[in-house]
Design a protein around this motif. Structure first.
Motif, mmCIF file in Angstrom:
data_model
loop_
_atom_site.group_PDB
_atom_site.id
_atom_site.type_symbol
_atom_site.label_atom_id
_atom_site.label_comp_id
_atom_site.label_asym_id
_atom_site.label_seq_id
_atom_site.Cartn_x
_atom_site.Cartn_y
_atom_site.Cartn_z
ATOM 1 N N ARG A 125 1.018 -1.187 -0.023
ATOM 2 C CA ARG A 125 -0.188 0.141 0.009
ATOM 3 C C ARG A 125 0.921 1.187 0.022
ATOM 4 N NH1 ARG A 125 -2.851 2.462 4.855
ATOM 5 N NH2 ARG A 125 -1.743 0.792 5.822
ATOM 6 N N VAL A 126 0.829 2.171 -1.074
ATOM 7 C CA VAL A 126 1.506 3.233 -0.975
ATOM 8 C C VAL A 126 0.740 4.268 -0.357
ATOM 9 C CG1 VAL A 126 2.264 5.089 -2.629
ATOM 10 C CG2 VAL A 126 2.345 2.713 -3.336
ATOM 11 N N LEU A 127 1.634 4.671 0.669
ATOM 12 C CA LEU A 127 1.246 5.723 1.765
ATOM 13 C C LEU A 127 1.393 7.214 1.118
ATOM 14 C CD1 LEU A 127 2.606 4.238 4.873
ATOM 15 C CD2 LEU A 127 0.243 4.149 4.026
ATOM 16 N N GLY A 128 2.684 7.416 0.437
ATOM 17 C CA GLY A 128 3.110 8.740 -0.168
ATOM 18 C C GLY A 128 4.201 8.750 -0.849
ATOM 19 N N SER A 129 4.609 10.064 -1.202
ATOM 20 C CA SER A 129 5.886 10.161 -1.986
ATOM 21 C C SER A 129 6.371 11.692 -1.531
ATOM 22 C CB SER A 129 5.629 10.336 -3.475
ATOM 23 O OG SER A 129 4.684 11.300 -3.957
ATOM 24 N N VAL A 130 7.784 11.711 -1.728
ATOM 25 C CA VAL A 130 8.381 12.918 -1.224
ATOM 26 C C VAL A 130 9.488 13.285 -2.291
ATOM 27 C CG1 VAL A 130 9.821 12.130 0.332
ATOM 28 C CG2 VAL A 130 9.396 14.358 0.410
ATOM 29 N N SER A 131 9.723 14.537 -2.657
ATOM 30 C CA SER A 131 11.145 14.832 -3.397
ATOM 31 C C SER A 131 12.224 14.991 -2.378
ATOM 32 C CB SER A 131 10.772 16.055 -4.124
ATOM 33 O OG SER A 131 11.828 16.663 -4.843
ATOM 34 N N THR A 132 13.093 14.535 -2.802
ATOM 35 C CA THR A 132 14.599 14.647 -1.873
ATOM 36 C C THR A 132 15.020 16.252 -2.102
ATOM 37 O OG1 THR A 132 16.047 13.771 -3.464
ATOM 38 C CG2 THR A 132 15.003 12.235 -1.769
ATOM 39 N N GLY A 133 14.956 16.701 -3.052
ATOM 40 C CA GLY A 133 15.960 17.901 -3.537
ATOM 41 C C GLY A 133 17.278 17.421 -3.659
ATOM 42 N N THR A 134 18.298 18.214 -3.190
ATOM 43 C CA THR A 134 19.731 17.806 -3.325
ATOM 44 C C THR A 134 20.341 17.877 -2.084
ATOM 45 O OG1 THR A 134 20.265 19.934 -4.159
ATOM 46 C CG2 THR A 134 19.967 18.377 -5.832
ATOM 47 N N ILE A 135 19.602 17.907 -0.823
ATOM 48 C CA ILE A 135 20.166 17.976 0.494
ATOM 49 C C ILE A 135 19.677 16.651 1.120
ATOM 50 C CG2 ILE A 135 20.369 20.269 0.244
ATOM 51 C CD1 ILE A 135 17.999 20.493 2.228
ATOM 52 N N ASP A 136 20.451 16.319 2.007
ATOM 53 C CA ASP A 136 19.813 15.189 3.165
ATOM 54 C C ASP A 136 18.495 15.566 3.929
ATOM 55 O OD1 ASP A 136 22.290 14.154 2.395
ATOM 56 O OD2 ASP A 136 23.131 14.475 4.384
ATOM 57 N N GLY A 137 17.799 14.720 4.215
ATOM 58 C CA GLY A 137 16.428 15.169 4.921
ATOM 59 C C GLY A 137 15.697 13.880 5.289
ATOM 60 N N SER A 138 14.780 13.991 6.034
ATOM 61 C CA SER A 138 13.773 12.905 6.509
ATOM 62 C C SER A 138 12.375 13.373 6.473
ATOM 63 C CB SER A 138 14.102 12.771 7.994
ATOM 64 O OG SER A 138 13.873 13.895 8.895
ATOM 65 N N ILE A 139 11.597 12.219 6.631
ATOM 66 C CA ILE A 139 9.991 12.500 6.497
ATOM 67 C C ILE A 139 9.277 11.501 7.606
ATOM 68 C CG2 ILE A 139 9.479 11.002 4.659
ATOM 69 C CD1 ILE A 139 7.348 12.899 3.930
ATOM 70 N N SER A 157 15.622 13.255 -6.582
ATOM 71 C CA SER A 157 14.464 11.990 -6.386
ATOM 72 C C SER A 157 13.463 12.239 -5.988
ATOM 73 C CB SER A 157 15.520 10.843 -5.988
ATOM 74 O OG SER A 157 16.915 10.638 -6.548
ATOM 75 N N VAL A 158 12.495 11.255 -6.430
ATOM 76 C CA VAL A 158 11.382 11.181 -5.694
ATOM 77 C C VAL A 158 11.256 9.624 -5.011
ATOM 78 C CG1 VAL A 158 8.916 10.609 -5.979
ATOM 79 C CG2 VAL A 158 9.955 12.687 -7.368
ATOM 80 N N LEU A 159 11.030 9.877 -3.600
ATOM 81 C CA LEU A 159 10.797 8.720 -2.910
ATOM 82 C C LEU A 159 9.222 8.314 -2.736
ATOM 83 C CD1 LEU A 159 13.069 9.629 0.236
ATOM 84 C CD2 LEU A 159 13.739 8.469 -2.052
ATOM 85 N N VAL A 160 9.018 7.053 -3.266
ATOM 86 C CA VAL A 160 7.671 6.578 -2.885
ATOM 87 C C VAL A 160 7.821 5.383 -1.735
ATOM 88 C CG1 VAL A 160 5.536 5.385 -4.184
ATOM 89 C CG2 VAL A 160 7.054 6.782 -5.427
ATOM 90 N N PHE A 161 7.076 5.562 -0.937
ATOM 91 C CA PHE A 161 7.073 4.727 0.204
ATOM 92 C C PHE A 161 5.893 4.446 0.760
ATOM 93 C CE2 PHE A 161 6.439 9.239 1.632
ATOM 94 C CZ PHE A 161 5.415 9.147 2.591
ATOM 95 N N GLY A 162 5.744 3.229 1.262
ATOM 96 C CA GLY A 162 4.502 2.428 1.921
ATOM 97 C C GLY A 162 4.851 1.285 2.553
ATOM 98 N N VAL A 163 3.691 0.396 2.741
ATOM 99 C CA VAL A 163 3.879 -0.628 3.642
ATOM 100 C C VAL A 163 3.317 -2.005 2.803
ATOM 101 C CG1 VAL A 163 3.913 0.288 5.883
ATOM 102 C CG2 VAL A 163 1.731 -0.212 4.777
ATOM 103 N N PHE A 164 3.780 -3.188 3.253
ATOM 104 C CA PHE A 164 3.248 -4.436 2.869
ATOM 105 C C PHE A 164 2.347 -4.710 3.938
ATOM 106 C CE2 PHE A 164 7.284 -4.861 0.067
ATOM 107 C CZ PHE A 164 6.698 -4.793 -0.931
ATOM 108 N N ASN A 181 2.953 0.469 10.698
ATOM 109 C CA ASN A 181 1.770 -0.834 10.506
ATOM 110 C C ASN A 181 1.865 -1.880 9.381
ATOM 111 O OD1 ASN A 181 0.169 0.685 12.229
ATOM 112 N ND2 ASN A 181 -0.933 2.012 10.930
ATOM 113 N N GLY A 182 3.200 -2.166 9.336
ATOM 114 C CA GLY A 182 3.482 -3.264 8.439
ATOM 115 C C GLY A 182 5.290 -3.265 8.178
ATOM 116 N N GLN A 183 5.522 -3.821 7.019
ATOM 117 C CA GLN A 183 6.800 -4.059 6.655
ATOM 118 C C GLN A 183 6.911 -2.838 5.618
ATOM 119 O OE1 GLN A 183 8.299 -7.409 4.884
ATOM 120 N NE2 GLN A 183 10.196 -6.466 4.288
ATOM 121 N N ALA A 184 7.800 -1.707 6.043
ATOM 122 C CA ALA A 184 7.854 -0.418 5.221
ATOM 123 C C ALA A 184 8.809 -0.748 4.093
ATOM 124 C CB ALA A 184 8.327 0.650 6.145
#
Length: 103
Positions: A24-38, A96-103, A45-48
Motif C-alpha cells: 500500500r503506497v502511503l505517499g511520496s516526497v521529493s529529496t531535492g539535493t540535500i539530506d533530509g527525512s520525513i 529524486s522522488v521517494l515513493v513509500f508505503g507498507v506491505f 503498520n507493516g513492513q515499510a
C-alpha cells in the motif's frame, strides 16, 4: 474448498493468491539535493518499503558522476542522505522522488 482471491493471467497461470502480499503506497516526497527525512505514522503498520526514483538525465562520458540518495527506514521515519564520496569527487546530486508505503 479454499476461500479467498486468486487471479490468473490469460495463459491460466496464477499471478496472485492468498499467500501473496500487496503493498500500500502511503505517499511520496521529493529529496531535492540535500539530506533530509520525513515521518509517517503508518510506516509502523507493516513492513515499510521505499523506492528511489532519480529525476533528470543520466550523465554521459566526461560528465560528473551522479550521486543518488541512500535511504534508511527506522520506525516511522524515512531518512535520506547523499553518499559521503559525492562531495569529494564533485558529483552531481540527483533530485529524486521517494515513493513509500507498507506491505
Amino acid at each position: 474448498m479454499p476461500v479467498g482471491l486468486e487471479i490468473y493471467n490469460a495463459a491460466g497461470v496464477r499471478t496472485f493468491s492468498t499467500n501473496d502480499r500487496v503493498g500500500r503506497v502511503l505517499g511520496s516526497v521529493s529529496t531535492g539535493t540535500i539530506d533530509g527525512s520525513i515521518s509517517h505514522q503508518e510506516l509502523t503498520n507493516g513492513q515499510a518499503f521505499c523506492n528511489v526514483i532519480p529525476l533528470g538525465s543520466i550523465p554521459g562520458p566526461g560528465d560528473s558522476p551522479l550521486a543518488i540518495a541512500e535511504v534508511t527506514i527506522v520506525g516511522g521515519t524515512i531518512r535520506w542522505a547523499f553518499p559521503a564520496w559525492s562531495a569529494a569527487v564533485g558529483a552531481q546530486r540527483a533530485n529524486s522522488v521517494l515513493v513509500f508505503g507498507v506491505f
